[in-house]
Design a protein around this motif. Structure first.
Motif, PDB file in Angstrom:
ATOM      1  N   LYS A  94      10.095   4.373   2.836  1.00  0.00           N
ATOM      2  CA  LYS A  94      10.905   5.528   2.452  1.00  0.00           C
ATOM      3  C   LYS A  94      11.465   6.241   3.685  1.00  0.00           C
ATOM      4  CE  LYS A  94       8.846   6.914  -1.939  1.00  0.00           C
ATOM      5  NZ  LYS A  94       8.132   7.999  -2.630  1.00  0.00           N
ATOM      6  N   ILE A  95      10.647   6.376   4.712  1.00  0.00           N
ATOM      7  CA  ILE A  95      11.091   7.031   5.948  1.00  0.00           C
ATOM      8  C   ILE A  95      12.235   6.235   6.569  1.00  0.00           C
ATOM      9  CG2 ILE A  95      10.404   7.599   8.309  1.00  0.00           C
ATOM     10  CD1 ILE A  95       7.595   8.206   7.144  1.00  0.00           C
ATOM     11  N   GLU A  96      12.084   4.915   6.625  1.00  0.00           N
ATOM     12  CA  GLU A  96      13.136   4.068   7.189  1.00  0.00           C
ATOM     13  C   GLU A  96      14.432   4.203   6.400  1.00  0.00           C
ATOM     14  OE1 GLU A  96      11.652   0.099   7.293  1.00  0.00           O
ATOM     15  OE2 GLU A  96      10.052   0.602   8.710  1.00  0.00           O
ATOM     16  N   LYS A  97      14.329   4.214   5.076  1.00  0.00           N
ATOM     17  CA  LYS A  97      15.523   4.342   4.241  1.00  0.00           C
ATOM     18  C   LYS A  97      16.215   5.678   4.468  1.00  0.00           C
ATOM     19  CE  LYS A  97      15.281   1.328   0.333  1.00  0.00           C
ATOM     20  NZ  LYS A  97      16.615   0.814   0.519  1.00  0.00           N
ATOM     21  N   ARG A  98      15.433   6.752   4.530  1.00  0.00           N
ATOM     22  CA  ARG A  98      16.015   8.074   4.760  1.00  0.00           C
ATOM     23  C   ARG A  98      16.732   8.119   6.107  1.00  0.00           C
ATOM     24  NH1 ARG A  98      16.364  12.126   0.772  1.00  0.00           N
ATOM     25  NH2 ARG A  98      14.673  11.764  -0.686  1.00  0.00           N
ATOM     26  N   GLN A  99      16.127   7.507   7.128  1.00  0.00           N
ATOM     27  CA  GLN A  99      16.768   7.483   8.439  1.00  0.00           C
ATOM     28  C   GLN A  99      18.060   6.663   8.403  1.00  0.00           C
ATOM     29  OE1 GLN A  99      16.235   9.222  11.046  1.00  0.00           O
ATOM     30  NE2 GLN A  99      14.352  10.180  10.336  1.00  0.00           N
ATOM     31  N   THR A 144       0.833  -1.201   0.000  1.00  0.00           N
ATOM     32  CA  THR A 144       0.000   0.000   0.000  1.00  0.00           C
ATOM     33  C   THR A 144       0.874   1.260   0.000  1.00  0.00           C
ATOM     34  OG1 THR A 144      -0.088   0.136   2.398  1.00  0.00           O
ATOM     35  CG2 THR A 144      -1.768  -1.223   1.329  1.00  0.00           C
ATOM     36  N   ARG A 145       0.216   2.359  -0.246  1.00  0.00           N
ATOM     37  CA  ARG A 145       0.933   3.642  -0.244  1.00  0.00           C
ATOM     38  C   ARG A 145       1.534   3.916   1.130  1.00  0.00           C
ATOM     39  NH1 ARG A 145       0.931   9.020   0.484  1.00  0.00           N
ATOM     40  NH2 ARG A 145       1.319  10.399  -1.256  1.00  0.00           N
ATOM     41  N   ARG A 146       0.795   3.585   2.173  1.00  0.00           N
ATOM     42  CA  ARG A 146       1.262   3.790   3.541  1.00  0.00           C
ATOM     43  C   ARG A 146       2.547   2.990   3.803  1.00  0.00           C
ATOM     44  NH1 ARG A 146      -0.994   6.129   7.240  1.00  0.00           N
ATOM     45  NH2 ARG A 146      -0.740   5.894   9.459  1.00  0.00           N
ATOM     46  N   GLU A 147       2.562   1.751   3.361  1.00  0.00           N
ATOM     47  CA  GLU A 147       3.747   0.910   3.549  1.00  0.00           C
ATOM     48  C   GLU A 147       4.940   1.463   2.770  1.00  0.00           C
ATOM     49  OE1 GLU A 147       2.117  -2.747   2.206  1.00  0.00           O
ATOM     50  OE2 GLU A 147       1.504  -3.384   4.221  1.00  0.00           O
ATOM     51  N   ARG A 148       4.678   1.970   1.567  1.00  0.00           N
ATOM     52  CA  ARG A 148       5.763   2.566   0.778  1.00  0.00           C
ATOM     53  C   ARG A 148       6.335   3.790   1.474  1.00  0.00           C
ATOM     54  NH1 ARG A 148       2.320   1.439  -3.580  1.00  0.00           N
ATOM     55  NH2 ARG A 148       1.728   3.620  -3.736  1.00  0.00           N
ATOM     56  N   LEU A 149       5.456   4.632   2.013  1.00  0.00           N
ATOM     57  CA  LEU A 149       5.925   5.811   2.734  1.00  0.00           C
ATOM     58  C   LEU A 149       6.727   5.416   3.974  1.00  0.00           C
ATOM     59  CD1 LEU A 149       3.012   8.414   2.610  1.00  0.00           C
ATOM     60  CD2 LEU A 149       5.302   8.646   1.679  1.00  0.00           C
ATOM     61  N   GLN A 206      21.374  15.892   7.520  1.00  0.00           N
ATOM     62  CA  GLN A 206      20.290  16.807   7.867  1.00  0.00           C
ATOM     63  C   GLN A 206      19.235  16.841   6.769  1.00  0.00           C
ATOM     64  OE1 GLN A 206      22.328  20.472   8.580  1.00  0.00           O
ATOM     65  NE2 GLN A 206      22.854  19.944  10.688  1.00  0.00           N
ATOM     66  N   HIS A 207      19.684  16.798   5.523  1.00  0.00           N
ATOM     67  CA  HIS A 207      18.754  16.787   4.388  1.00  0.00           C
ATOM     68  C   HIS A 207      17.872  15.540   4.445  1.00  0.00           C
ATOM     69  CE1 HIS A 207      17.266  17.023   0.272  1.00  0.00           C
ATOM     70  NE2 HIS A 207      17.709  15.790   0.094  1.00  0.00           N
ATOM     71  N   HIS A 208      18.489  14.375   4.658  1.00  0.00           N
ATOM     72  CA  HIS A 208      17.717  13.126   4.717  1.00  0.00           C
ATOM     73  C   HIS A 208      16.739  13.141   5.888  1.00  0.00           C
ATOM     74  CE1 HIS A 208      19.626  11.144   1.430  1.00  0.00           C
ATOM     75  NE2 HIS A 208      20.811  11.100   1.989  1.00  0.00           N
ATOM     76  N   GLU A 209      17.159  13.679   7.022  1.00  0.00           N
ATOM     77  CA  GLU A 209      16.255  13.750   8.167  1.00  0.00           C
ATOM     78  C   GLU A 209      15.089  14.695   7.900  1.00  0.00           C
ATOM     79  OE1 GLU A 209      18.851  14.779  11.352  1.00  0.00           O
ATOM     80  OE2 GLU A 209      19.344  12.669  11.756  1.00  0.00           O
ATOM     81  N   ALA A 210      15.354  15.798   7.224  1.00  0.00           N
ATOM     82  CA  ALA A 210      14.277  16.727   6.886  1.00  0.00           C
ATOM     83  C   ALA A 210      13.277  16.066   5.941  1.00  0.00           C
ATOM     84  CB  ALA A 210      14.847  17.995   6.258  1.00  0.00           C
ATOM     85  N   LYS A 211      13.789  15.328   4.969  1.00  0.00           N
ATOM     86  CA  LYS A 211      12.896  14.623   4.039  1.00  0.00           C
ATOM     87  C   LYS A 211      12.087  13.561   4.772  1.00  0.00           C
ATOM     88  CE  LYS A 211      13.896  16.528   0.095  1.00  0.00           C
ATOM     89  NZ  LYS A 211      12.908  17.192  -0.734  1.00  0.00           N
ATOM     90  N   ALA A 212      12.730  12.842   5.695  1.00  0.00           N
ATOM     91  CA  ALA A 212      12.020  11.813   6.465  1.00  0.00           C
ATOM     92  C   ALA A 212      10.942  12.453   7.334  1.00  0.00           C
ATOM     93  CB  ALA A 212      13.001  11.030   7.329  1.00  0.00           C
ATOM     94  N   ASP A 213      11.212  13.622   7.914  1.00  0.00           N
ATOM     95  CA  ASP A 213      10.206  14.320   8.709  1.00  0.00           C
ATOM     96  C   ASP A 213       9.020  14.741   7.852  1.00  0.00           C
ATOM     97  OD1 ASP A 213      11.734  14.015  10.966  1.00  0.00           O
ATOM     98  OD2 ASP A 213      12.584  16.054  10.876  1.00  0.00           O
ATOM     99  N   GLY A 214       9.315  15.217   6.640  1.00  0.00           N
ATOM    100  CA  GLY A 214       8.236  15.593   5.726  1.00  0.00           C
ATOM    101  C   GLY A 214       7.387  14.395   5.337  1.00  0.00           C
ATOM    102  N   LEU A 215       8.024  13.274   5.080  1.00  0.00           N
ATOM    103  CA  LEU A 215       7.269  12.056   4.751  1.00  0.00           C
ATOM    104  C   LEU A 215       6.455  11.589   5.947  1.00  0.00           C
ATOM    105  CD1 LEU A 215       9.986  10.125   2.719  1.00  0.00           C
ATOM    106  CD2 LEU A 215       7.902  11.147   1.824  1.00  0.00           C
ATOM    107  N   ALA A 216       7.011  11.732   7.150  1.00  0.00           N
ATOM    108  CA  ALA A 216       6.282  11.339   8.348  1.00  0.00           C
ATOM    109  C   ALA A 216       5.037  12.222   8.539  1.00  0.00           C
ATOM    110  CB  ALA A 216       7.180  11.402   9.575  1.00  0.00           C
ATOM    111  N   ARG A 217       5.177  13.513   8.252  1.00  0.00           N
ATOM    112  CA  ARG A 217       4.000  14.399   8.344  1.00  0.00           C
ATOM    113  C   ARG A 217       2.949  14.009   7.320  1.00  0.00           C
ATOM    114  NH1 ARG A 217       7.980  18.323   9.156  1.00  0.00           N
ATOM    115  NH2 ARG A 217       7.881  18.980   6.993  1.00  0.00           N
TER     116      ARG A 217
END
Length: 86
Positions: free
Chosen positions: A10-15, A2-7, A69-80
């Motif tokens: 992505k968050i895990e990979k960015r972290q 699902t889209r949720r699982e993909r997101l 920092q860039h990856h963490e910012a992207k992960a935060d955006g995906l988490a939101r």
């Protein structure tokens, strides 16, 4: 998947990427720590290959920290996005 699982994936990979970049930078900082207080090494005139390598290593470590920092910012955006998703 699902889209949720993909997101979530992505968050895990960015972290993971951010953690890897931070680990690289901390290894470089640990190595270059020995040269920080060495006044003669830092101020001796002329080209010193080791000093040039240390400077390049510290520049790359700084870039690694910025990328973390860039990856963490992207992960935060995906988490939101994930929090707002249905």
């Amino acid at each position: 998947m699902t889209r949720r699982e993909r997101l979530e994936r992505k968050i895990e990979k960015r972290q993971e990427w951010a953690d890897g970049r931070r680990a690289k930078a901390s290894r470089v900082h640990a190595f270059t720590e020995q040269f920080r207080g060495d006044h003669a090494f830092n101020t001796q005139p002329g080209h010193i290959p080791l000093r040039a390598r240390v400077i390049r290593m510290e520049d790359r470590a700084h870039e690694d920290l910025q990328m973390a920092q860039h990856h963490e910012a992207k992960a935060d955006g995906l988490a939101r996005q994930l929090d707002r998703a249905i």
